[in-house]
Design a protein around this motif. Structure first.
Motif, mmCIF file in Angstrom:
data_model
loop_
_atom_site.group_PDB
_atom_site.id
_atom_site.type_symbol
_atom_site.label_atom_id
_atom_site.label_comp_id
_atom_site.label_asym_id
_atom_site.label_seq_id
_atom_site.Cartn_x
_atom_site.Cartn_y
_atom_site.Cartn_z
ATOM 1 N N PRO A 90 49.096 49.695 42.341
ATOM 2 C CA PRO A 90 48.668 49.118 41.061
ATOM 3 C C PRO A 90 48.538 50.155 39.944
ATOM 4 O O PRO A 90 48.429 51.356 40.187
ATOM 5 C CB PRO A 90 47.299 48.528 41.398
ATOM 6 N N SER A 91 48.500 49.624 38.716
ATOM 7 C CA SER A 91 48.212 50.432 37.527
ATOM 8 C C SER A 91 46.785 50.975 37.616
ATOM 9 O O SER A 91 45.960 50.481 38.389
ATOM 10 C CB SER A 91 48.323 49.552 36.281
ATOM 11 N N ALA A 92 46.491 51.960 36.765
ATOM 12 C CA ALA A 92 45.125 52.510 36.734
ATOM 13 C C ALA A 92 44.127 51.403 36.395
ATOM 14 O O ALA A 92 43.032 51.342 36.973
ATOM 15 C CB ALA A 92 45.040 53.650 35.721
ATOM 16 N N ALA A 93 44.505 50.517 35.486
ATOM 17 C CA ALA A 93 43.579 49.441 35.093
ATOM 18 C C ALA A 93 43.305 48.508 36.271
ATOM 19 O O ALA A 93 42.157 48.095 36.497
ATOM 20 C CB ALA A 93 44.155 48.668 33.905
ATOM 21 N N ALA A 94 44.345 48.180 37.044
ATOM 22 C CA ALA A 94 44.141 47.282 38.187
ATOM 23 C C ALA A 94 43.432 48.008 39.338
ATOM 24 O O ALA A 94 42.753 47.380 40.152
ATOM 25 C CB ALA A 94 45.472 46.698 38.653
ATOM 26 N N ALA A 95 43.573 49.335 39.396
ATOM 27 C CA ALA A 95 42.895 50.119 40.438
ATOM 28 C C ALA A 95 41.385 50.125 40.232
ATOM 29 O O ALA A 95 40.635 50.566 41.110
ATOM 30 C CB ALA A 95 43.434 51.547 40.481
ATOM 31 N N MET A 96 40.920 49.605 39.086
ATOM 32 C CA MET A 96 39.481 49.451 38.851
ATOM 33 C C MET A 96 38.825 48.577 39.922
ATOM 34 O O MET A 96 37.617 48.650 40.140
ATOM 35 C CB MET A 96 39.228 48.813 37.484
ATOM 36 N N LEU A 97 39.619 47.733 40.571
ATOM 37 C CA LEU A 97 39.067 46.897 41.645
ATOM 38 C C LEU A 97 38.460 47.769 42.743
ATOM 39 O O LEU A 97 37.544 47.355 43.444
ATOM 40 C CB LEU A 97 40.151 45.990 42.238
ATOM 41 N N GLU A 98 38.995 48.984 42.906
ATOM 42 C CA GLU A 98 38.378 49.934 43.837
ATOM 43 C C GLU A 98 37.529 50.960 43.099
ATOM 44 O O GLU A 98 36.489 51.393 43.592
ATOM 45 C CB GLU A 98 39.455 50.673 44.657
ATOM 46 N N GLY A 99 37.979 51.333 41.896
ATOM 47 C CA GLY A 99 37.356 52.439 41.167
ATOM 48 C C GLY A 99 35.956 52.130 40.678
ATOM 49 O O GLY A 99 35.150 53.030 40.494
ATOM 50 N N SER A 100 35.663 50.849 40.452
ATOM 51 C CA SER A 100 34.330 50.484 39.980
ATOM 52 C C SER A 100 33.820 49.263 40.733
ATOM 53 O O SER A 100 34.380 48.173 40.630
ATOM 54 C CB SER A 100 34.350 50.179 38.482
ATOM 55 N N LYS A 101 32.754 49.468 41.494
ATOM 56 C CA LYS A 101 32.160 48.353 42.230
ATOM 57 C C LYS A 101 31.611 47.325 41.253
ATOM 58 O O LYS A 101 31.696 46.119 41.497
ATOM 59 C CB LYS A 101 31.065 48.863 43.152
ATOM 60 N N GLY A 102 31.054 47.817 40.125
ATOM 61 C CA GLY A 102 30.485 46.924 39.123
ATOM 62 C C GLY A 102 31.549 46.023 38.517
ATOM 63 O O GLY A 102 31.324 44.822 38.309
ATOM 64 N N PHE A 103 32.718 46.586 38.252
ATOM 65 C CA PHE A 103 33.836 45.802 37.707
ATOM 66 C C PHE A 103 34.184 44.652 38.648
ATOM 67 O O PHE A 103 34.329 43.496 38.237
ATOM 68 C CB PHE A 103 35.051 46.727 37.510
ATOM 69 N N THR A 104 34.284 44.973 39.937
ATOM 70 C CA THR A 104 34.654 43.953 40.923
ATOM 71 C C THR A 104 33.555 42.904 41.063
ATOM 72 O O THR A 104 33.840 41.709 41.160
ATOM 73 C CB THR A 104 34.962 44.625 42.276
ATOM 74 N N LYS A 105 32.292 43.340 41.044
ATOM 75 C CA LYS A 105 31.201 42.376 41.168
ATOM 76 C C LYS A 105 31.198 41.424 39.961
ATOM 77 O O LYS A 105 31.018 40.216 40.130
ATOM 78 C CB LYS A 105 29.853 43.096 41.276
ATOM 79 N N ASP A 106 31.409 41.961 38.766
ATOM 80 C CA ASP A 106 31.433 41.107 37.571
ATOM 81 C C ASP A 106 32.586 40.106 37.642
ATOM 82 O O ASP A 106 32.455 38.951 37.249
ATOM 83 C CB ASP A 106 31.555 41.960 36.300
ATOM 84 N N LEU A 107 33.730 40.580 38.152
ATOM 85 C CA LEU A 107 34.882 39.684 38.294
ATOM 86 C C LEU A 107 34.564 38.561 39.284
ATOM 87 O O LEU A 107 34.859 37.387 39.039
ATOM 88 C CB LEU A 107 36.096 40.496 38.758
ATOM 89 N N CYS A 108 33.913 38.910 40.395
ATOM 90 C CA CYS A 108 33.542 37.891 41.389
ATOM 91 C C CYS A 108 32.607 36.850 40.782
ATOM 92 O O CYS A 108 32.776 35.644 40.982
ATOM 93 C CB CYS A 108 32.875 38.546 42.599
ATOM 94 N N LEU A 109 31.624 37.342 40.012
ATOM 95 C CA LEU A 109 30.664 36.423 39.390
ATOM 96 C C LEU A 109 31.387 35.473 38.439
ATOM 97 O O LEU A 109 31.178 34.255 38.472
ATOM 98 C CB LEU A 109 29.606 37.237 38.635
ATOM 99 N N ALA A 110 32.278 36.027 37.614
ATOM 100 C CA ALA A 110 32.985 35.216 36.620
ATOM 101 C C ALA A 110 33.896 34.187 37.280
ATOM 102 O O ALA A 110 34.095 33.093 36.748
ATOM 103 C CB ALA A 110 33.796 36.126 35.693
ATOM 104 N N GLU A 111 34.454 34.519 38.444
ATOM 105 C CA GLU A 111 35.448 33.642 39.084
ATOM 106 C C GLU A 111 34.855 32.797 40.203
ATOM 107 O O GLU A 111 35.588 32.058 40.867
ATOM 108 C CB GLU A 111 36.600 34.482 39.668
ATOM 109 N N GLY A 112 33.576 32.953 40.466
ATOM 110 C CA GLY A 112 32.965 32.203 41.572
ATOM 111 C C GLY A 112 33.469 32.656 42.937
ATOM 112 O O GLY A 112 33.551 31.867 43.877
ATOM 113 N N ILE A 113 33.813 33.918 43.064
ATOM 114 C CA ILE A 113 34.295 34.462 44.341
ATOM 115 C C ILE A 113 33.083 34.839 45.200
ATOM 116 O O ILE A 113 32.177 35.528 44.725
ATOM 117 C CB ILE A 113 35.188 35.696 44.081
ATOM 118 N N PRO A 114 33.047 34.358 46.461
ATOM 119 C CA PRO A 114 31.869 34.623 47.290
ATOM 120 C C PRO A 114 31.655 36.115 47.569
ATOM 121 O O PRO A 114 32.545 36.794 48.072
ATOM 122 C CB PRO A 114 32.132 33.855 48.592
ATOM 123 N N THR A 115 30.476 36.603 47.215
ATOM 124 C CA THR A 115 30.100 37.998 47.424
ATOM 125 C C THR A 115 28.579 38.059 47.416
ATOM 126 O O THR A 115 27.918 37.062 47.096
ATOM 127 C CB THR A 115 30.712 38.890 46.315
#
Ligand code: AMP
Ligand code: GLY
Length: 418
Positions: free
Chosen positions: A92-117
């Protein structure tokens, strides 16, 4: 086509081994590679995290596919540079690698999308952090945000431990979250934009000691498949977690391309996301590659180019197990320079391949330990028990006096299947 593989660990040795066997692979180059990878590829001492150098090498050698092993080059923008240069890249691009690079980014994405976490609070403020400790009760999980090689996570059993972990962050960004109960399993999915295809499941052993005790490591062993991730749970994980993530990344203008490694907790309510990695796991990759049939280079190229109709990974029904031989001192300061012998004898055990994770070749030709995780001894077999027997037979054929390993890789699954 010519292929450039970036990285130097056991994961990359397994990728090199699989790419070398692909009919569509002409010349295989690795940067920087290692003595194991040198069996399958031309190794060049080039910094894999330097985008300009990677692109220059790829152009000079007429490379038709760049495969990125570790996360560091991705976060450094190597995939972006390859794409801009028109070179197909698996990663992935650097921007898409944020899914690993920032736990906060991924958690916010999960919250916004209703992804179980796990429920969570993201903060760098001491008061907010301590207040959220009250909310979550014990045990509670405190994570430093950002790439921490698995070391930035504290599972606090007491309030004092939790507060100490908060203080240790020194006002840096934190994610505090609810402790999830269940068994962990990993799902690897091939993703391009909105489309995602499940590749394989695996489980690893992160703790250094037998019985899953002691400090965390990069992983002391792994096996694939992980039967606890049943076809039904895998379907749910794809539909409830991976696909909504892929769609959200496209909507954000940062589509994901490559392998998305979902670390899952299998809870009573179903699979929940613990974390994402934006690359293959290590040592999970060593366990998965020997099960993957067909032309792996073509498979990764199809993902890179977004020809997802052509992405139909076929895995053998066999089970595989990888046992890591680590250098004494790991995961603290590993002792370097221990001599290694017996790899050829180990590889005479049926179904066994020994991948190099952290080795160096001495001028005399001797093989020496040069990292924390040194060898990834992998065996396939008709059952996990058979794969285990072969893997340990191979481990026992290796002479690495300064090393150590766990004897109980796969114990949970072996107990279940017994
Ligand atoms: P991470 O770096 O986020 O994968 O966390 C490292 C390890 O900590 C995971 O593999 C889990 O074993 C554990 N862990 C992380 N988050 C949680 C959670 N919310 N509940 C329980 N265990 C967790
Ligand atoms: N084995 C865990 C990882 O690759 O992150």
């Amino acid at each position: 086509m010519n292929i450039l593989l970036l990285g130097s660990g056991g994961r990359e040795d397994a990728l090199a081994w699989a790419l070398r066997q692909s009919p569509s692979c002409n010349h295989l180059i690795a940067a920087p590679g290692n003595p194991g990878i040198a069996r399958w590829a031309e190794c060049l001492a080039i910094d894999p995290s330097d985008p300009a150098k990677v692109v220059a090498l790829a152009r000079e050698r007429n490379v038709g596919l760049v495969v990125v092993g570790p996360e560091a080059p991705l976060v450094a923008g190597v995939a972006d540079a390859c794409s801009e240069a028109g070179i197909p890249v698996f990663g992935p691009s650097a921007a898409a690698a944020m899914l690993e690079g920032s736990k906060g980014f991924t958690k916010d994405l999960c919250l916004a999308e209703g992804i179980p976490t796990a429920r969570y609070v993201r903060t760098d403020d001491l008061e907010t952090a301590n207040a959220s400790l009250d909310e979550f009760g014990l045990p509670v999980v405190v994570k430093a945000d950002g790439l921490a090689a698995g070391k930035g996570v504290t599972i606090a059993m007491t309030r004092a431990e939790a507060e100490a972990a908060v203080r240790a962050a020194n006002g840096g960004p934190l994610v505090i979250e609810q402790f999830l109960e269940g068994e962990e399993a990993s799902l690897f999915a091939l993703v391009h934009g909105e489309q995602a295809v499940a590749l394989a499941s695996a489980q690893d052993h992160k703790r250094v000691g037998e019985g899953d005790t002691g400090p965390n490591t990069g992983g002391m062993g792994a096996y694939s498949p992980a039967p606890v991730l049943t076809p039904e749970l895998e379907r749910r994980a794809m539909e409830e977690i991976v696909l909504p993530t892929a769609r959200a990344m496209v909507r954000a203008g940062t589509p994901f391309v490559g392998v998305l490694y979902a670390g899952l907790m299998l809870t009573d309510e179903g699979p929940k996301l613990i974390e994402y990695n934006v690359r293959f796991g290590d040592p999970e990759c060593e366990a998965i590659m020997p099960r993957l049939k067909g032309d792996v280079a073509q498979l990764l190229l199809a993902v890179a180019e977004g020809r997802m109709d052509a992405v139909r990974p076929e895995l053998s029904a066999e089970h595989s197990m990888t046992v890591i031989l680590a250098a004494g001192g790991y995961p603290g300061t590993p002792r370097k320079g221990g001599t290694i012998d017996g790899i050829e004898a180990a590889e005479r055990v049926p179904g066994v391949t020994v991948f190099h994770a952290g080795t160096a070749r001495h001028g005399s030709g001797a093989l020496l330990a040069a990292g924390g995780r040194v060898l990834a001894v992998t065996a396939v077999g008709p059952s996990l028990a058979e794969a285990r027997a072969r893997a340990y037979q191979a481990v026992d054929a290796i002479d690495f006096a300064d090393g150590f390993h766990r004897r109980d890789i796969g114990w949970r699954e072996l107990e279940r299947s017994a």
